[in-house]
Design a protein around this motif. Sequence first.
Motif, PDB file in Angstrom:
ATOM      1  N   PHE A  14       0.842  -1.200   0.000  1.00 47.51           N
ATOM      2  CA  PHE A  14       0.000   0.000   0.000  1.00 47.51           C
ATOM      3  C   PHE A  14       0.881   1.255   0.000  1.00 47.51           C
ATOM      4  CE2 PHE A  14      -2.407   3.406   1.995  1.00 47.51           C
ATOM      5  CZ  PHE A  14      -3.592   3.368   1.282  1.00 47.51           C
ATOM      6  N   GLU A  15       1.927   1.255   0.820  1.00 47.48           N
ATOM      7  CA  GLU A  15       2.829   2.413   0.881  1.00 47.48           C
ATOM      8  C   GLU A  15       3.521   2.633  -0.469  1.00 47.48           C
ATOM      9  OE1 GLU A  15       4.588   5.768   2.038  1.00 47.48           O
ATOM     10  OE2 GLU A  15       3.067   4.701   3.179  1.00 47.48           O
ATOM     11  N   ASP A  16       3.909   1.556  -1.121  1.00 47.83           N
ATOM     12  CA  ASP A  16       4.489   1.680  -2.462  1.00 47.83           C
ATOM     13  C   ASP A  16       3.478   2.299  -3.423  1.00 47.83           C
ATOM     14  OD1 ASP A  16       6.844   0.390  -1.628  1.00 47.83           O
ATOM     15  OD2 ASP A  16       6.132  -1.585  -2.282  1.00 47.83           O
ATOM     16  N   ALA A  17       2.227   1.882  -3.312  1.00 42.11           N
ATOM     17  CA  ALA A  17       1.181   2.416  -4.188  1.00 42.11           C
ATOM     18  C   ALA A  17       1.016   3.920  -3.986  1.00 42.11           C
ATOM     19  CB  ALA A  17      -0.134   1.693  -3.942  1.00 42.11           C
ATOM     20  N   VAL A  18       1.104   4.370  -2.752  1.00 47.15           N
ATOM     21  CA  VAL A  18       1.044   5.813  -2.480  1.00 47.15           C
ATOM     22  C   VAL A  18       2.218   6.496  -3.175  1.00 47.15           C
ATOM     23  CG1 VAL A  18       1.195   7.575  -0.678  1.00 47.15           C
ATOM     24  CG2 VAL A  18      -0.203   5.525  -0.309  1.00 47.15           C
ATOM     25  N   GLN A  19       3.406   5.908  -3.070  1.00 44.60           N
ATOM     26  CA  GLN A  19       4.579   6.481  -3.719  1.00 44.60           C
ATOM     27  C   GLN A  19       4.419   6.485  -5.239  1.00 44.60           C
ATOM     28  OE1 GLN A  19       7.155   8.084  -2.268  1.00 44.60           O
ATOM     29  NE2 GLN A  19       5.960   7.777  -0.403  1.00 44.60           N
ATOM     30  N   VAL A  20       3.804   5.444  -5.794  1.00 45.46           N
ATOM     31  CA  VAL A  20       3.545   5.391  -7.234  1.00 45.46           C
ATOM     32  C   VAL A  20       2.682   6.577  -7.652  1.00 45.46           C
ATOM     33  CG1 VAL A  20       2.272   4.133  -9.030  1.00 45.46           C
ATOM     34  CG2 VAL A  20       3.867   2.905  -7.530  1.00 45.46           C
ATOM     35  N   HIS A  21       1.619   6.854  -6.907  1.00 41.31           N
ATOM     36  CA  HIS A  21       0.757   7.999  -7.242  1.00 41.31           C
ATOM     37  C   HIS A  21       1.542   9.304  -7.164  1.00 41.31           C
ATOM     38  CE1 HIS A  21      -3.072   6.014  -7.707  1.00 41.31           C
ATOM     39  NE2 HIS A  21      -2.905   5.367  -6.574  1.00 41.31           N
ATOM     40  N   LEU A  22       2.368   9.456  -6.153  1.00 41.55           N
ATOM     41  CA  LEU A  22       3.158  10.678  -6.026  1.00 41.55           C
ATOM     42  C   LEU A  22       4.148  10.814  -7.176  1.00 41.55           C
ATOM     43  CD1 LEU A  22       3.775  10.592  -2.171  1.00 41.55           C
ATOM     44  CD2 LEU A  22       2.304  12.178  -3.420  1.00 41.55           C
ATOM     45  N   MET A  23       4.747   9.701  -7.572  1.00 42.41           N
ATOM     46  CA  MET A  23       5.693   9.732  -8.688  1.00 42.41           C
ATOM     47  C   MET A  23       4.969  10.072  -9.996  1.00 42.41           C
ATOM     48  SD  MET A  23       7.885   6.441  -7.474  1.00 42.41           S
ATOM     49  CE  MET A  23       9.399   6.529  -8.409  1.00 42.41           C
ATOM     50  N   LEU A  24       3.775   9.515 -10.196  1.00 44.50           N
ATOM     51  CA  LEU A  24       2.994   9.854 -11.383  1.00 44.50           C
ATOM     52  C   LEU A  24       2.648  11.340 -11.392  1.00 44.50           C
ATOM     53  CD1 LEU A  24       0.640   6.746 -11.492  1.00 44.50           C
ATOM     54  CD2 LEU A  24       2.324   7.380 -13.245  1.00 44.50           C
ATOM     55  N   MET A  25       2.304  11.888 -10.240  1.00 42.24           N
ATOM     56  CA  MET A  25       1.993  13.320 -10.143  1.00 42.24           C
ATOM     57  C   MET A  25       3.214  14.177 -10.466  1.00 42.24           C
ATOM     58  SD  MET A  25      -0.310  13.583  -6.740  1.00 42.24           S
ATOM     59  CE  MET A  25      -1.387  12.230  -6.323  1.00 42.24           C
ATOM     60  N   ASP A  26       4.394  13.646 -10.175  1.00 37.73           N
ATOM     61  CA  ASP A  26       5.632  14.379 -10.460  1.00 37.73           C
ATOM     62  C   ASP A  26       6.089  14.204 -11.905  1.00 37.73           C
ATOM     63  OD1 ASP A  26       5.876  15.514  -7.972  1.00 37.73           O
ATOM     64  OD2 ASP A  26       7.259  14.003  -7.198  1.00 37.73           O
ATOM     65  N   GLY A  27       5.347  13.412 -12.697  1.00 31.71           N
ATOM     66  CA  GLY A  27       5.658  13.295 -14.109  1.00 31.71           C
ATOM     67  C   GLY A  27       6.465  12.073 -14.509  1.00 31.71           C
ATOM     68  N   TRP A  28       6.664  11.125 -13.598  1.00 32.14           N
ATOM     69  CA  TRP A  28       7.409   9.909 -13.938  1.00 32.14           C
ATOM     70  C   TRP A  28       6.609   9.082 -14.933  1.00 32.14           C
ATOM     71  CZ3 TRP A  28      11.325   7.047 -10.733  1.00 32.14           C
ATOM     72  CH2 TRP A  28      12.004   7.884  -9.864  1.00 32.14           C
ATOM     73  N   PHE A  29       7.294   8.369 -15.798  1.00 33.43           N
ATOM     74  CA  PHE A  29       6.665   7.430 -16.723  1.00 33.43           C
ATOM     75  C   PHE A  29       6.440   6.098 -16.015  1.00 33.43           C
ATOM     76  CE2 PHE A  29       9.037  10.150 -19.781  1.00 33.43           C
ATOM     77  CZ  PHE A  29       7.948  10.617 -20.488  1.00 33.43           C
ATOM     78  N   ALA A  30       5.359   5.401 -16.389  1.00 32.31           N
ATOM     79  CA  ALA A  30       5.015   4.133 -15.742  1.00 32.31           C
ATOM     80  C   ALA A  30       6.128   3.105 -15.878  1.00 32.31           C
ATOM     81  CB  ALA A  30       3.712   3.583 -16.317  1.00 32.31           C
ATOM     82  N   ASN A  31       6.800   3.068 -17.025  1.00 30.85           N
ATOM     83  CA  ASN A  31       7.861   2.078 -17.183  1.00 30.85           C
ATOM     84  C   ASN A  31       9.048   2.359 -16.265  1.00 30.85           C
ATOM     85  OD1 ASN A  31       8.582   4.325 -18.753  1.00 30.85           O
ATOM     86  ND2 ASN A  31       9.837   3.082 -20.130  1.00 30.85           N
ATOM     87  N   ARG A  32       9.335   3.625 -15.997  1.00 34.32           N
ATOM     88  CA  ARG A  32      10.443   3.968 -15.086  1.00 34.32           C
ATOM     89  C   ARG A  32      10.045   3.680 -13.638  1.00 34.32           C
ATOM     90  NH1 ARG A  32      14.081   2.665 -16.805  1.00 34.32           N
ATOM     91  NH2 ARG A  32      15.236   3.660 -15.156  1.00 34.32           N
ATOM     92  N   ILE A  33       8.777   3.919 -13.289  1.00 31.94           N
ATOM     93  CA  ILE A  33       8.296   3.593 -11.945  1.00 31.94           C
ATOM     94  C   ILE A  33       8.351   2.081 -11.751  1.00 31.94           C
ATOM     95  CG2 ILE A  33       6.340   3.649 -10.355  1.00 31.94           C
ATOM     96  CD1 ILE A  33       5.455   6.245 -11.801  1.00 31.94           C
ATOM     97  N   GLY A  34       7.930   1.341 -12.762  1.00 28.58           N
ATOM     98  CA  GLY A  34       7.997  -0.107 -12.688  1.00 28.58           C
ATOM     99  C   GLY A  34       9.419  -0.591 -12.477  1.00 28.58           C
ATOM    100  N   ALA A  35      10.370  -0.013 -13.186  1.00 28.82           N
ATOM    101  CA  ALA A  35      11.775  -0.387 -13.018  1.00 28.82           C
ATOM    102  C   ALA A  35      12.265  -0.032 -11.611  1.00 28.82           C
ATOM    103  CB  ALA A  35      12.632   0.309 -14.071  1.00 28.82           C
ATOM    104  N   HIS A  36      11.839   1.111 -11.104  1.00 30.18           N
ATOM    105  CA  HIS A  36      12.242   1.542  -9.765  1.00 30.18           C
ATOM    106  C   HIS A  36      11.821   0.529  -8.703  1.00 30.18           C
ATOM    107  CE1 HIS A  36      13.144   4.414  -6.556  1.00 30.18           C
ATOM    108  NE2 HIS A  36      11.990   4.082  -6.022  1.00 30.18           N
ATOM    109  N   PHE A  37      10.620  -0.014  -8.839  1.00 29.33           N
ATOM    110  CA  PHE A  37      10.098  -0.962  -7.859  1.00 29.33           C
ATOM    111  C   PHE A  37      10.290  -2.423  -8.276  1.00 29.33           C
ATOM    112  CE2 PHE A  37       7.549   2.803  -6.694  1.00 29.33           C
ATOM    113  CZ  PHE A  37       7.770   2.805  -5.324  1.00 29.33           C
ATOM    114  N   ASP A  38      10.896  -2.684  -9.432  1.00 31.09           N
ATOM    115  CA  ASP A  38      11.084  -4.029  -9.973  1.00 31.09           C
ATOM    116  C   ASP A  38       9.748  -4.739 -10.154  1.00 31.09           C
ATOM    117  OD1 ASP A  38      12.347  -6.318 -10.954  1.00 31.09           O
ATOM    118  OD2 ASP A  38      12.593  -7.181  -8.956  1.00 31.09           O
ATOM    119  N   VAL A  39       8.812  -4.049 -10.793  1.00 30.90           N
ATOM    120  CA  VAL A  39       7.508  -4.633 -11.122  1.00 30.90           C
ATOM    121  C   VAL A  39       7.203  -4.354 -12.589  1.00 30.90           C
ATOM    122  CG1 VAL A  39       6.564  -4.415  -8.788  1.00 30.90           C
ATOM    123  CG2 VAL A  39       6.187  -2.582 -10.432  1.00 30.90           C
ATOM    124  N   ASN A  40       6.276  -5.109 -13.120  1.00 34.55           N
ATOM    125  CA  ASN A  40       5.791  -4.905 -14.474  1.00 34.55           C
ATOM    126  C   ASN A  40       5.055  -3.557 -14.523  1.00 34.55           C
ATOM    127  OD1 ASN A  40       3.695  -5.050 -16.600  1.00 34.55           O
ATOM    128  ND2 ASN A  40       4.540  -7.100 -16.911  1.00 34.55           N
TER     129      ASN A  40
END
Length: 69
Positions: A14-40
Amino acid sequence: MKHDYNKPSYRLTFEDAVQVHLMLMDGWFANRIGAHFDVNPGRVSDVKYGRLHEGSYAEAMRRPRSAAA
């Protein structure tokens, strides 16, 4: 060196998911967020569209945007 290619990737919390939303708000691309967390990147989309960790978007909106990792 032996690699375990069949090892499952990381499972978002859940905490990672919150960070994902914050990263998306900051303009990160989904593929880079996925790489950051080692997920698809599909798991990032699951979080983004509320299919995974319901309520994480609301929690992200309560936090300062500079909290993204």
